[in-house]
Design a protein around this motif. Structure first.
Motif, PDB file in Angstrom:
ATOM      1  N   ALA A 211      68.161  20.778  45.687  1.00  0.00           N
ATOM      2  CA  ALA A 211      68.344  21.966  46.274  1.00  0.00           C
ATOM      3  C   ALA A 211      69.846  22.278  47.019  1.00  0.00           C
ATOM      4  O   ALA A 211      69.899  23.233  48.003  1.00  0.00           O
ATOM      5  CB  ALA A 211      67.216  22.575  47.086  1.00  0.00           C
ATOM      6  N   ALA A 212      70.750  21.292  47.139  1.00  0.00           N
ATOM      7  CA  ALA A 212      71.903  21.360  47.847  1.00  0.00           C
ATOM      8  C   ALA A 212      72.733  22.544  47.793  1.00  0.00           C
ATOM      9  O   ALA A 212      73.268  23.208  48.235  1.00  0.00           O
ATOM     10  CB  ALA A 212      72.623  19.738  47.610  1.00  0.00           C
ATOM     11  N   LEU A 213      72.954  22.586  46.061  1.00  0.00           N
ATOM     12  CA  LEU A 213      73.744  23.939  45.988  1.00  0.00           C
ATOM     13  C   LEU A 213      73.044  25.045  46.329  1.00  0.00           C
ATOM     14  O   LEU A 213      73.548  26.068  46.767  1.00  0.00           O
ATOM     15  CB  LEU A 213      74.156  23.970  44.457  1.00  0.00           C
ATOM     16  N   TYR A 214      71.765  25.289  46.209  1.00  0.00           N
ATOM     17  CA  TYR A 214      71.056  26.521  46.639  1.00  0.00           C
ATOM     18  C   TYR A 214      71.341  26.850  47.993  1.00  0.00           C
ATOM     19  O   TYR A 214      71.563  27.812  48.500  1.00  0.00           O
ATOM     20  CB  TYR A 214      69.520  26.320  46.122  1.00  0.00           C
ATOM     21  N   LYS A 215      71.063  25.641  48.738  1.00  0.00           N
ATOM     22  CA  LYS A 215      71.292  25.945  50.345  1.00  0.00           C
ATOM     23  C   LYS A 215      72.803  26.202  50.660  1.00  0.00           C
ATOM     24  O   LYS A 215      72.893  26.995  51.600  1.00  0.00           O
ATOM     25  CB  LYS A 215      70.664  24.564  51.047  1.00  0.00           C
ATOM     26  N   ALA A 216      73.651  25.670  49.944  1.00  0.00           N
ATOM     27  CA  ALA A 216      75.010  25.769  50.306  1.00  0.00           C
ATOM     28  C   ALA A 216      75.333  27.286  50.008  1.00  0.00           C
ATOM     29  O   ALA A 216      76.355  27.833  50.873  1.00  0.00           O
ATOM     30  CB  ALA A 216      75.852  24.998  49.360  1.00  0.00           C
ATOM     31  N   LEU A 217      74.848  27.703  48.936  1.00  0.00           N
ATOM     32  CA  LEU A 217      75.338  29.265  48.564  1.00  0.00           C
ATOM     33  C   LEU A 217      74.296  30.251  49.214  1.00  0.00           C
ATOM     34  O   LEU A 217      74.582  31.384  49.086  1.00  0.00           O
ATOM     35  CB  LEU A 217      75.385  29.311  47.127  1.00  0.00           C
ATOM     36  N   GLY A 218      73.472  29.988  50.059  1.00  0.00           N
ATOM     37  CA  GLY A 218      72.475  30.947  50.491  1.00  0.00           C
ATOM     38  C   GLY A 218      73.162  31.816  51.593  1.00  0.00           C
ATOM     39  O   GLY A 218      72.766  33.018  51.577  1.00  0.00           O
ATOM     40  N   GLY A 219      73.932  31.329  52.171  1.00  0.00           N
ATOM     41  CA  GLY A 219      74.725  31.940  53.320  1.00  0.00           C
ATOM     42  C   GLY A 219      75.437  33.223  52.601  1.00  0.00           C
ATOM     43  O   GLY A 219      75.588  34.350  53.291  1.00  0.00           O
ATOM     44  N   PHE A 220      75.912  33.084  51.614  1.00  0.00           N
ATOM     45  CA  PHE A 220      76.892  34.078  51.024  1.00  0.00           C
ATOM     46  C   PHE A 220      75.922  35.341  50.549  1.00  0.00           C
ATOM     47  O   PHE A 220      76.431  36.336  50.794  1.00  0.00           O
ATOM     48  CB  PHE A 220      77.491  33.597  49.582  1.00  0.00           C
ATOM     49  N   ALA A 221      74.665  35.112  50.106  1.00  0.00           N
ATOM     50  CA  ALA A 221      73.789  36.262  49.845  1.00  0.00           C
ATOM     51  C   ALA A 221      73.256  36.703  50.806  1.00  0.00           C
ATOM     52  O   ALA A 221      73.132  38.028  51.075  1.00  0.00           O
ATOM     53  CB  ALA A 221      72.472  35.501  49.077  1.00  0.00           C
ATOM     54  N   THR A 222      72.772  36.140  51.907  1.00  0.00           N
ATOM     55  CA  THR A 222      72.269  36.753  53.031  1.00  0.00           C
ATOM     56  C   THR A 222      73.406  37.562  54.017  1.00  0.00           C
ATOM     57  O   THR A 222      72.645  38.330  54.704  1.00  0.00           O
ATOM     58  CB  THR A 222      71.510  35.715  54.026  1.00  0.00           C
ATOM     59  N   ASN A 223      74.736  37.116  53.812  1.00  0.00           N
ATOM     60  CA  ASN A 223      75.511  37.848  54.654  1.00  0.00           C
ATOM     61  C   ASN A 223      76.294  38.912  53.803  1.00  0.00           C
ATOM     62  O   ASN A 223      77.198  39.428  54.146  1.00  0.00           O
ATOM     63  CB  ASN A 223      76.462  36.903  55.087  1.00  0.00           C
ATOM     64  N   GLY A 224      75.655  39.057  52.588  1.00  0.00           N
ATOM     65  CA  GLY A 224      76.328  40.345  51.318  1.00  0.00           C
ATOM     66  C   GLY A 224      77.810  39.894  51.050  1.00  0.00           C
ATOM     67  O   GLY A 224      78.430  40.934  50.929  1.00  0.00           O
ATOM     68  N   VAL A 225      78.008  38.799  50.715  1.00  0.00           N
ATOM     69  CA  VAL A 225      79.197  38.293  50.233  1.00  0.00           C
ATOM     70  C   VAL A 225      79.324  38.220  48.877  1.00  0.00           C
ATOM     71  O   VAL A 225      78.362  37.428  48.121  1.00  0.00           O
ATOM     72  CB  VAL A 225      79.818  36.972  51.011  1.00  0.00           C
ATOM     73  N   ASN A 226      80.267  38.999  48.157  1.00  0.00           N
ATOM     74  CA  ASN A 226      80.078  39.040  46.612  1.00  0.00           C
ATOM     75  C   ASN A 226      81.090  37.825  46.145  1.00  0.00           C
ATOM     76  O   ASN A 226      82.204  37.725  46.446  1.00  0.00           O
ATOM     77  CB  ASN A 226      80.838  40.135  46.210  1.00  0.00           C
ATOM     78  N   MET A 227      80.311  36.829  45.283  1.00  0.00           N
ATOM     79  CA  MET A 227      81.038  35.889  44.948  1.00  0.00           C
ATOM     80  C   MET A 227      81.433  35.929  43.513  1.00  0.00           C
ATOM     81  O   MET A 227      80.347  36.161  42.619  1.00  0.00           O
ATOM     82  CB  MET A 227      80.050  34.285  45.059  1.00  0.00           C
ATOM     83  N   THR A 228      82.632  35.702  43.098  1.00  0.00           N
ATOM     84  CA  THR A 228      83.246  36.141  41.861  1.00  0.00           C
ATOM     85  C   THR A 228      83.419  35.114  40.855  1.00  0.00           C
ATOM     86  O   THR A 228      83.605  35.310  39.681  1.00  0.00           O
ATOM     87  CB  THR A 228      84.485  36.843  41.875  1.00  0.00           C
ATOM     88  N   LYS A 229      83.443  33.970  41.405  1.00  0.00           N
ATOM     89  CA  LYS A 229      83.646  32.742  40.682  1.00  0.00           C
ATOM     90  C   LYS A 229      83.070  31.562  41.068  1.00  0.00           C
ATOM     91  O   LYS A 229      83.172  31.261  42.634  1.00  0.00           O
ATOM     92  CB  LYS A 229      85.301  32.389  40.427  1.00  0.00           C
ATOM     93  N   LEU A 230      82.358  30.601  40.436  1.00  0.00           N
ATOM     94  CA  LEU A 230      81.882  29.505  41.009  1.00  0.00           C
ATOM     95  C   LEU A 230      81.931  28.550  39.480  1.00  0.00           C
ATOM     96  O   LEU A 230      81.086  28.846  38.817  1.00  0.00           O
ATOM     97  CB  LEU A 230      80.520  29.523  41.373  1.00  0.00           C
ATOM     98  N   GLU A 231      82.711  27.507  39.638  1.00  0.00           N
ATOM     99  CA  GLU A 231      82.642  26.612  38.750  1.00  0.00           C
ATOM    100  C   GLU A 231      82.813  25.135  39.165  1.00  0.00           C
ATOM    101  O   GLU A 231      83.047  24.908  40.225  1.00  0.00           O
ATOM    102  CB  GLU A 231      84.203  26.856  38.158  1.00  0.00           C
ATOM    103  N   SER A 232      81.835  24.252  38.455  1.00  0.00           N
ATOM    104  CA  SER A 232      81.718  22.890  38.916  1.00  0.00           C
ATOM    105  C   SER A 232      82.664  21.828  38.093  1.00  0.00           C
ATOM    106  O   SER A 232      82.870  22.187  36.815  1.00  0.00           O
ATOM    107  CB  SER A 232      80.411  22.804  38.822  1.00  0.00           C
ATOM    108  N   TYR A 233      82.868  20.828  38.766  1.00  0.00           N
ATOM    109  CA  TYR A 233      83.840  19.679  38.043  1.00  0.00           C
ATOM    110  C   TYR A 233      83.168  18.451  38.569  1.00  0.00           C
ATOM    111  O   TYR A 233      82.692  18.265  39.803  1.00  0.00           O
ATOM    112  CB  TYR A 233      85.090  19.851  38.415  1.00  0.00           C
ATOM    113  N   MET A 234      83.239  17.563  37.734  1.00  0.00           N
ATOM    114  CA  MET A 234      82.776  15.922  38.119  1.00  0.00           C
ATOM    115  C   MET A 234      83.991  15.557  39.107  1.00  0.00           C
ATOM    116  O   MET A 234      85.121  15.773  38.840  1.00  0.00           O
ATOM    117  CB  MET A 234      82.703  14.937  37.046  1.00  0.00           C
ATOM    118  N   VAL A 235      83.592  14.706  40.207  1.00  0.00           N
ATOM    119  CA  VAL A 235      84.510  14.187  40.976  1.00  0.00           C
ATOM    120  C   VAL A 235      84.801  12.805  40.672  1.00  0.00           C
ATOM    121  O   VAL A 235      83.848  11.946  40.709  1.00  0.00           O
ATOM    122  CB  VAL A 235      84.109  14.239  42.375  1.00  0.00           C
ATOM    123  N   GLY A 236      86.071  12.308  40.304  1.00  0.00           N
ATOM    124  CA  GLY A 236      86.233  10.832  40.044  1.00  0.00           C
ATOM    125  C   GLY A 236      85.553  10.319  38.875  1.00  0.00           C
ATOM    126  O   GLY A 236      85.342   9.117  38.703  1.00  0.00           O
ATOM    127  N   GLY A 237      85.181  11.131  37.859  1.00  0.00           N
ATOM    128  CA  GLY A 237      84.525  10.612  36.868  1.00  0.00           C
ATOM    129  C   GLY A 237      82.908  10.426  36.880  1.00  0.00           C
ATOM    130  O   GLY A 237      82.424   9.739  36.156  1.00  0.00           O
TER     131      GLY A 237
END
Length: 285
Positions: A211-237
């Motif tokens: 649930a780390a990502l869910y918790k990290a993004l929760g503030g954008f939803a509760t504060n009414g911020v529109n997120m237009t892009k979210l892309e993930s990448y591996m770090v250091g392979g």
């Protein structure tokens, strides 16, 4: 914040050869600047970092092909900042050497993405696709070959630059084919708050926890911020750490986004703002 060129000479770097779409968007938005062609994205970033160029014009998304590969590897650690975004309606033209025609051509050369975005015309004409490193580079190579059986798919400017004849215009499959570019600078130039629509781009890392990502993004939803892009990448392979590139509508000084970013920091590491810049009018067109 204005990205219009001043009266003093400036240079803007782009990836590709003269006549490429990146060259076209540089000419459209910085017509009085010297456009510097670079062989790779790495060279573009290096040109700005070293001071050889003042700005960079980098494609980041395409409406058909999705995100542009490799950019996410260079952008977070480059030390450069996004100061503007520009959108370009992509138009591909089928071109050949003088004297060639739709009846003489047998092969068509272009970048793999361009070939994929023009499948209909290629299939209709019965051409064999040949992958090249760059659309404008394919046009140059066809021009150098002097072979009437070879054609290139490239932006219209390439025909002008390399002396090719246009055999068919607008061979792209989709008339909504659009690429989004970002303008990069060594200097951090933030768009002012309360002066029109603004985009904020940032990166952050999350630990591989439930649930780390869910918790990290929760503030954008509760504060009414529109997120237009979210892309993930591996770090250091590694598969145990993930970096995210995100974009939201709004300015970090806006109350809602400010609170969302504060909440994000509680559940993530290495939050870094890449740019705060005016939203291009294309977004609302």
């Amino acid at each position: 914040m204005s990205t219009s060129p001043s009266t003093s000479p400036h240079r803007i770097a782009y990836q590709g050869e003269p006549g490429a779409n990146s060259h076209i968007v540089c000419r459209l938005h910085f017509p009085d600047w010297e456009a510097i062609a670079c062989a790779s994205f790495e060279d573009v970033f290096a040109a700005v970092e070293s001071g050889e160029a003042d700005l960079a014009m980098i494609p980041i998304d395409n409406s058909i092909a999705g995100r542009v590969a490799d950019i996410h590897h260079f952008l977070p650690d480059s030390g450069l900042h996004i100061i503007a975004e520009k959108f370009l309606r992509i138009q591909f033209t089928l071109m050949g050497v003088p004297g060639s025609s739709l009846d003489t051509i047998r092969t068509v050369h272009s970048h793999v993405h361009a070939l994929g975005q023009c499948r209909g015309a290629i299939r209709e004409l019965g051409l064999k696709p040949v992958v090249a490193g760059d659309t404008a580079g394919a046009a140059r190579e066809v021009a150098e070959s002097g072979d009437p059986t070879q054609a290139a798919i490239a932006p219209p400017l390439s025909a002008e630059i390399y002396g090719l004849e246009i055999l068919r215009e607008e061979v792209e499959d989709e008339d909504t084919n659009t690429t989004r570019f970002v303008v990069l600078s060594r200097e951090l130039v933030e768009a002012p708050a309360d002066n029109g629509p603004v985009v904020t781009s940032f990166i952050f890392n999350v630990r591989n926890l439930p649930a780390a990502l869910y918790k990290a993004l929760g503030g954008f939803a509760t504060n009414g911020v529109n997120m237009t892009k979210l892309e993930s990448y591996m770090v250091g392979g590694l598969f145990t750490a993930t970096q995210f590139l995100a974009e939201v509508d709004g300015h970090p000084d806006d109350v809602g986004l400010k609170r969302a970013l504060e909440e994000l920091a509680f559940f993530t590491t290495d939050v870094k703002i890449l740019g705060v810049y005016p939203a291009d009018p294309f977004r609302s067109s």
